[in-house]
Scaffold this active site. Structure first.
Site, PDB file in Angstrom:
ATOM      1  N   LYS A  78      46.095 -21.958  18.088  1.00 54.09           N
ATOM      2  CA  LYS A  78      46.939 -22.976  18.725  1.00 54.09           C
ATOM      3  C   LYS A  78      47.072 -22.769  20.234  1.00 54.09           C
ATOM      4  O   LYS A  78      47.823 -23.464  20.897  1.00 54.09           O
ATOM      5  CB  LYS A  78      48.339 -22.967  18.105  1.00 54.09           C
ATOM      6  CG  LYS A  78      48.365 -23.104  16.603  1.00 54.09           C
ATOM      7  CD  LYS A  78      47.817 -24.421  16.132  1.00 54.09           C
ATOM      8  CE  LYS A  78      47.919 -24.513  14.616  1.00 54.09           C
ATOM      9  NZ  LYS A  78      46.930 -25.332  14.018  1.00 54.09           N
ATOM     10  N   CYS A  79      46.342 -21.838  20.783  1.00 51.29           N
ATOM     11  CA  CYS A  79      46.404 -21.532  22.215  1.00 51.29           C
ATOM     12  C   CYS A  79      45.680 -22.606  23.019  1.00 51.29           C
ATOM     13  O   CYS A  79      44.670 -23.161  22.568  1.00 51.29           O
ATOM     14  CB  CYS A  79      45.760 -20.160  22.474  1.00 51.29           C
ATOM     15  SG  CYS A  79      45.774 -19.660  24.201  1.00 51.29           S
ATOM     16  N   SER A  80      46.174 -22.870  24.214  1.00 50.96           N
ATOM     17  CA  SER A  80      45.512 -23.854  25.073  1.00 50.96           C
ATOM     18  C   SER A  80      44.110 -23.397  25.487  1.00 50.96           C
ATOM     19  O   SER A  80      43.302 -24.214  25.926  1.00 50.96           O
ATOM     20  CB  SER A  80      46.359 -24.133  26.317  1.00 50.96           C
ATOM     21  OG  SER A  80      46.532 -22.959  27.073  1.00 50.96           O
TER      22      SER A  80
ATOM     23  N   ALA B  12      41.982 -22.133  23.308  1.00 50.09           N
ATOM     24  CA  ALA B  12      41.168 -22.096  22.080  1.00 50.09           C
ATOM     25  C   ALA B  12      39.797 -22.738  22.260  1.00 50.09           C
ATOM     26  O   ALA B  12      38.845 -22.382  21.568  1.00 50.09           O
ATOM     27  CB  ALA B  12      41.914 -22.742  20.911  1.00 50.09           C
TER      28      ALA B  12
END
Length: 171
Positions: free
Chosen positions: A35-37, A39
């Protein structure tokens, strides 16, 4: 000199991998989060892996939920997500902690031998990258914002073998 070859990791497929098995190959190690920006870097890492795997590069990715709770998935759900969204062929390990008292020993080693943002040893965010040479020695640490594509020249320098000219495929 201490190397990564003294450590073992658990892969998402349930296998234990002794990093001694990677001796002779440069390794790029990173902590990841679905869910990391950042990713989207997974696709770039996969392209790099496909290009350089035939020459010996290995990539080890470690899901981690310590930053912004960006990795809420567990076990089979992790495997399903990374396969269905990114079709990763490099090694993805079980979810770990990279900081604190429960940090995986491999990350303790990586942090103790490099400094990151503001000369701090702690990992500050997802997608911190570590490059290890073919002898298992840590050579570089890269910030989360460092795009994997920018690492191609340094990766190539650790893959080059004077006895065998290398023809790199186009990405």
């Amino acid at each position: 000199m201490e190397t990564i070859h003294r450590y073992s990791v658990q892969l998402l497929n349930g296998e234990t991998l002794s990093l001694k098995q990677l001796a002779g190959n440069p390794v790029l190690i990173t902590n990841i989060a679905s869910k990391c920006s950042f990713a989207g870097q997974l696709s770039a890492l996969e392209r790099i892996y496909k290009k350089y795997k035939p020459l010996g590069l290995e990539i080890l990715a470690f899901p981690c939920n310590q930053f912004g709770r960006n990795e809420p998935l567990e076990d089979a759900m992790l495997k399903e997500f990374y396969n269905s969204h990114f079709d990763l062929s490099f090694l993805v390990c079980n979810k770990v902690q990279v900081n604190g008292p429960d940090a995986h020993p491999l990350f303790n080693y990586l942090k103790s031998n490099t400094r990151g943002i503001a000369q701090n040893r702690a990992i500050k965010w997802n997608f911190t990258k570590f490059l290890v040479n073919s002898e298992g020695e840590l050579v570089s640490r890269y910030a989360p914002r460092t795009k994997p594509e920018t690492l191609k020249p340094v990766i190539e320098s650790y893959l080059y073998n004077e006895d065998r000219p290398i023809q790199f495929a186009k990405l």
